[in-house]
Design a protein around this motif. Structure first.
Motif, PDB file in Angstrom:
ATOM      1  N   GLN A  45       0.880  -1.037   0.044  1.00 21.44           N
ATOM      2  CA  GLN A  45       0.023  -0.088   0.036  1.00 21.44           C
ATOM      3  C   GLN A  45       0.777   1.402  -0.109  1.00 21.44           C
ATOM      4  O   GLN A  45       0.775   2.124  -0.721  1.00 21.44           O
ATOM      5  N   LEU A  46       1.916   1.307   0.984  1.00 22.97           N
ATOM      6  CA  LEU A  46       2.677   2.491   1.096  1.00 22.97           C
ATOM      7  C   LEU A  46       3.840   2.248   0.462  1.00 22.97           C
ATOM      8  O   LEU A  46       4.830   3.319   0.137  1.00 22.97           O
ATOM      9  N   SER A  47       4.446   0.990   0.163  1.00 22.31           N
ATOM     10  CA  SER A  47       6.086   0.862  -0.288  1.00 22.31           C
ATOM     11  C   SER A  47       5.886  -0.656  -0.913  1.00 22.31           C
ATOM     12  O   SER A  47       4.758  -1.443  -0.460  1.00 22.31           O
ATOM     13  N   ASP A  48       6.643  -0.947  -1.627  1.00 23.97           N
ATOM     14  CA  ASP A  48       7.045  -2.310  -2.135  1.00 23.97           C
ATOM     15  C   ASP A  48       7.681  -3.496  -1.176  1.00 23.97           C
ATOM     16  O   ASP A  48       8.885  -3.107  -1.240  1.00 23.97           O
ATOM     17  N   MET A  49       6.933  -4.032  -0.489  1.00 24.06           N
ATOM     18  CA  MET A  49       7.657  -4.756   0.455  1.00 24.06           C
ATOM     19  C   MET A  49       7.547  -6.673   0.135  1.00 24.06           C
ATOM     20  O   MET A  49       8.236  -7.285   0.639  1.00 24.06           O
ATOM     21  N   GLY A  50       7.233  -6.790  -1.303  1.00 26.50           N
ATOM     22  CA  GLY A  50       7.502  -8.076  -1.669  1.00 26.50           C
ATOM     23  C   GLY A  50       6.221  -8.930  -1.015  1.00 26.50           C
ATOM     24  O   GLY A  50       6.542 -10.193  -1.218  1.00 26.50           O
ATOM     25  N   GLY A  51       5.296  -8.297  -0.433  1.00 24.61           N
ATOM     26  CA  GLY A  51       4.102  -9.084   0.207  1.00 24.61           C
ATOM     27  C   GLY A  51       3.201  -9.980  -0.768  1.00 24.61           C
ATOM     28  O   GLY A  51       3.109 -10.783  -0.528  1.00 24.61           O
ATOM     29  N   ALA A  52       3.272  -9.150  -1.979  1.00 23.58           N
ATOM     30  CA  ALA A  52       2.002  -9.809  -2.674  1.00 23.58           C
ATOM     31  C   ALA A  52       2.683 -11.369  -3.350  1.00 23.58           C
ATOM     32  O   ALA A  52       1.933 -12.183  -3.427  1.00 23.58           O
ATOM     33  N   ALA A  53       3.950 -11.317  -3.577  1.00 21.24           N
ATOM     34  CA  ALA A  53       4.636 -12.799  -4.177  1.00 21.24           C
ATOM     35  C   ALA A  53       4.711 -13.593  -2.952  1.00 21.24           C
ATOM     36  O   ALA A  53       4.519 -14.837  -3.128  1.00 21.24           O
ATOM     37  N   LEU A  54       4.823 -13.065  -1.777  1.00 16.68           N
ATOM     38  CA  LEU A  54       4.907 -13.768  -0.726  1.00 16.68           C
ATOM     39  C   LEU A  54       3.348 -14.681  -0.555  1.00 16.68           C
ATOM     40  O   LEU A  54       3.190 -15.978  -0.518  1.00 16.68           O
ATOM     41  N   ALA A  55       2.482 -13.797  -0.253  1.00 19.40           N
ATOM     42  CA  ALA A  55       0.986 -13.931  -0.490  1.00 19.40           C
ATOM     43  C   ALA A  55       0.679 -14.918  -1.384  1.00 19.40           C
ATOM     44  O   ALA A  55       0.122 -16.017  -1.135  1.00 19.40           O
ATOM     45  N   ALA A  56       1.118 -14.853  -2.649  1.00 19.94           N
ATOM     46  CA  ALA A  56       0.950 -15.557  -3.753  1.00 19.94           C
ATOM     47  C   ALA A  56       1.361 -17.070  -3.461  1.00 19.94           C
ATOM     48  O   ALA A  56       0.770 -18.187  -3.896  1.00 19.94           O
ATOM     49  N   ARG A  57       2.511 -17.234  -2.819  1.00 24.90           N
ATOM     50  CA  ARG A  57       3.257 -18.579  -2.817  1.00 24.90           C
ATOM     51  C   ARG A  57       2.352 -19.250  -1.653  1.00 24.90           C
ATOM     52  O   ARG A  57       2.270 -20.431  -1.749  1.00 24.90           O
TER      53      ARG A  57
ATOM     54  N   GLU B 100      -0.714  -0.443  -4.633  1.00 25.93           N
ATOM     55  CA  GLU B 100      -0.590   0.642  -5.284  1.00 25.93           C
ATOM     56  C   GLU B 100       0.898   0.401  -5.669  1.00 25.93           C
ATOM     57  O   GLU B 100       1.330   0.820  -6.806  1.00 25.93           O
ATOM     58  N   HIS B 101       1.723   0.155  -4.646  1.00 28.56           N
ATOM     59  CA  HIS B 101       3.204  -0.298  -5.134  1.00 28.56           C
ATOM     60  C   HIS B 101       3.761  -1.573  -5.724  1.00 28.56           C
ATOM     61  O   HIS B 101       4.872  -2.174  -5.603  1.00 28.56           O
ATOM     62  N   LEU B 102       2.619  -2.423  -6.074  1.00 27.95           N
ATOM     63  CA  LEU B 102       2.808  -3.756  -6.662  1.00 27.95           C
ATOM     64  C   LEU B 102       4.021  -3.813  -7.679  1.00 27.95           C
ATOM     65  O   LEU B 102       3.800  -2.963  -8.846  1.00 27.95           O
ATOM     66  N   SER B 103       4.819  -4.740  -7.776  1.00 24.73           N
ATOM     67  CA  SER B 103       5.950  -4.893  -8.624  1.00 24.73           C
ATOM     68  C   SER B 103       5.684  -5.846  -9.743  1.00 24.73           C
ATOM     69  O   SER B 103       4.756  -6.833  -9.664  1.00 24.73           O
ATOM     70  N   ALA B 104       6.269  -5.717 -10.840  1.00 28.08           N
ATOM     71  CA  ALA B 104       6.003  -6.911 -11.951  1.00 28.08           C
ATOM     72  C   ALA B 104       5.848  -8.245 -11.851  1.00 28.08           C
ATOM     73  O   ALA B 104       5.284  -9.018 -11.886  1.00 28.08           O
ATOM     74  N   GLU B 105       6.961  -8.551 -10.432  1.00 32.76           N
ATOM     75  CA  GLU B 105       7.171  -9.717  -9.879  1.00 32.76           C
ATOM     76  C   GLU B 105       5.908 -10.194  -9.099  1.00 32.76           C
ATOM     77  O   GLU B 105       5.519 -11.456  -9.307  1.00 32.76           O
ATOM     78  N   GLY B 106       5.395  -9.309  -8.482  1.00 34.68           N
ATOM     79  CA  GLY B 106       4.253  -9.441  -7.761  1.00 34.68           C
ATOM     80  C   GLY B 106       3.166  -9.893  -8.520  1.00 34.68           C
ATOM     81  O   GLY B 106       2.133 -10.889  -8.169  1.00 34.68           O
TER      82      GLY B 106
END
Ligand code: NIG
Ligand code: FE
Length: 416
Positions: free
Chosen positions: A251-263, A273-279
């Motif tokens: 939400q406020l920064s790219d923590m890599g959380g989405a990729a972890l959650a996806a795993r 908002e700060h989702l990366s291409a990897e995420g």
């Protein structure tokens, strides 16, 4: 309140309808073809062109839709509906220039709602949340997610989740409860984040799950909340109990959380908002829904747009939700969120409509019972006084609901 619903049965043949785009995947009709829906015992038995109605449904009592546009019942897949107090003072602070992070660090933010929530008993929390739920329901919501996260101690998280369950029973609406014990560090654990996460994983979550209060587990993964490693610890505890996970991610920064959650096979990653291409790629592979929260983006005067075009290109399903909460999104209208998703995030109208129906249902694991109009699903649909689906997003601040059929009952309006 008791669990008895005062609403009349929706059983019968609903005629004079026009299907909104995508509303009934099994019966794609153009908006000018009269549609009909047959309901018995609170379940949709058939949907299609009125002219093609099987003879066995002809004798059912009639509900005349009067040419209304019909959509599936709306699904609000991310809310923090149950809490004590309000935080209008922070609204004023932010107008004077403070950021969300500055307000949180100054002892406001989530922790200030924690104080008010801890002070309120179950009945007081119910009484405060009920009128908010009524606002959402009046807009056609038929299923809603409600998170804990303003208790941050077992008895207070329990209170929030019990109220969420009671709301579902009292209003005859599907409620999915989400345990968000890892929302913020409670003041009594200042400087002992690890100890608090241990408590969340080894005591709070198992106790609440044993009471049947947890349908999913969420974490606020952010530099002002919990780290990636702490998030994973909570996910492991959830998985050990067989519970699905989701995440307040990037939400406020790219923590890599989405990729972890996806795993961890997350149902959804929210804010992003700060989702990366990897995420995005990780979410695509795991079938995780991207939940867009334009109300929080707007309230925080955010300027970092979620990567809509990349999500669209990757085919990641996008849901839209209110994120109703007292800090960043005091919104109580999914139609307004559709408007904001279109205006601020450039979603198309069909995308925004799918975002509050079919994709929102998927974000809650409810795709078999909610989010579309289909045979064998419980009857959840909304008749709207509009010509065109675009009007649902266009008339912001209005409520063009004609009739809401919720869980097989006519919850708003009547058509006999
Ligand atoms: O979804 N991001 C974290 N949680 C909430 C805000 C909670 C609050 O400020 O009270 C959200 O925006
Ligand atoms: Fe949230």
């Amino acid at each position: 309140m008791t669990s008895a619903t005062p609403f009349p049965s929706a059983d019968g043949l609903w005629t004079g309808l026009r299907l909104a785009p995508g509303a009934a995947p099994g019966a794609a009709l153009d908006a000018d073809t009269e549609a009909a829906i047959a309901v018995t015992e609170g379940t949709i038995r058939w949907v299609g062109a009125r002219s093609a109605l099987p003879a066995r449904f002809e004798g059912l009592p009639l509900h005349d839709g009067g040419g209304a546009l019909v959509t599936p019942g709306l699904v609000d897949c991310h809310t923090h509906l149950v809490y004590g107090g309000q935080r209008a003072n922070e609204f004023a602070m932010r107008l004077a220039g403070a950021t969300y992070e500055e307000v949180a660090k100054a002892g406001g933010g989530i922790v200030s709602s924690v104080r008010a929530t801890r002070e309120a008993d179950e009945d007081a929390l119910f009484a405060q949340a009920a009128p908010r739920l009524e606002q959402l329901l009046a807009d056609g919501v038929c299923a809603i997610e409600i998170k804990s996260g303003y208790g941050l101690a077992l008895e207070h998280e329990q209170k929030q989740l019990r109220v969420a369950r009671r709301l579902g029973e009292a209003y005859g609406v599907t409620v999915r409860t989400t345990f968000l014990g890892a929302h913020a560090l409670p003041p009594e654990y200042a400087g002992r984040s690890g100890d608090y996460i241990d408590l969340v994983c080894s005591q709070m979550l198992p106790a609440l799950a044993a009471e049947g209060l947890v349908d999913a587990v969420d974490v606020f993964c952010e530099r002002i909340a919990f780290s990636l490693a702490e998030t994973e610890q909570v996910f492991k505890a959830a998985k050990a109990l067989g519970l699905p996970v989701k995440l307040h991610a990037e939400q406020l920064s790219d923590m890599g959380g989405a990729a972890l959650a996806a795993r961890y096979g997350a149902l959804s990653c929210d804010h992003i908002e700060h989702l990366s291409a990897e995420g995005i790629e990780a979410m695509r592979q795991s079938g995780t829904v991207a939940v867009l929260l334009p109300g929080a983006y707007y309230t925080l005067r955010d300027t970092q747009l979620p990567p809509i075009e990349a999500l669209r290109t990757a085919g990641v399903p996008m849901a839209v939700s209110t994120d109703h909460n007292p800090g960043t999104s005091p919104a109580l209208s999914l139609l307004l969120m559709m408007n904001m998703a279109c205006t601020l995030f450039r979603l198309t109208v069909p995308e925004a409509l799918a975002g509050v129906t079919v994709h929102a249902a998927r974000a809650l694991g409810l795709q078999d019972t909610h989010g579309t109009i289909a045979e064998d699903m419980p009857a959840n649909f909304v008749l709207w006084n509009v010509r065109d689906a675009a009007e649902l997003a266009y008339w912001f601040g209005q409520r063009p609901v004609r009739t809401v059929v919720r869980q097989g009952r006519i919850a708003v309006g009547a058509t006999r």
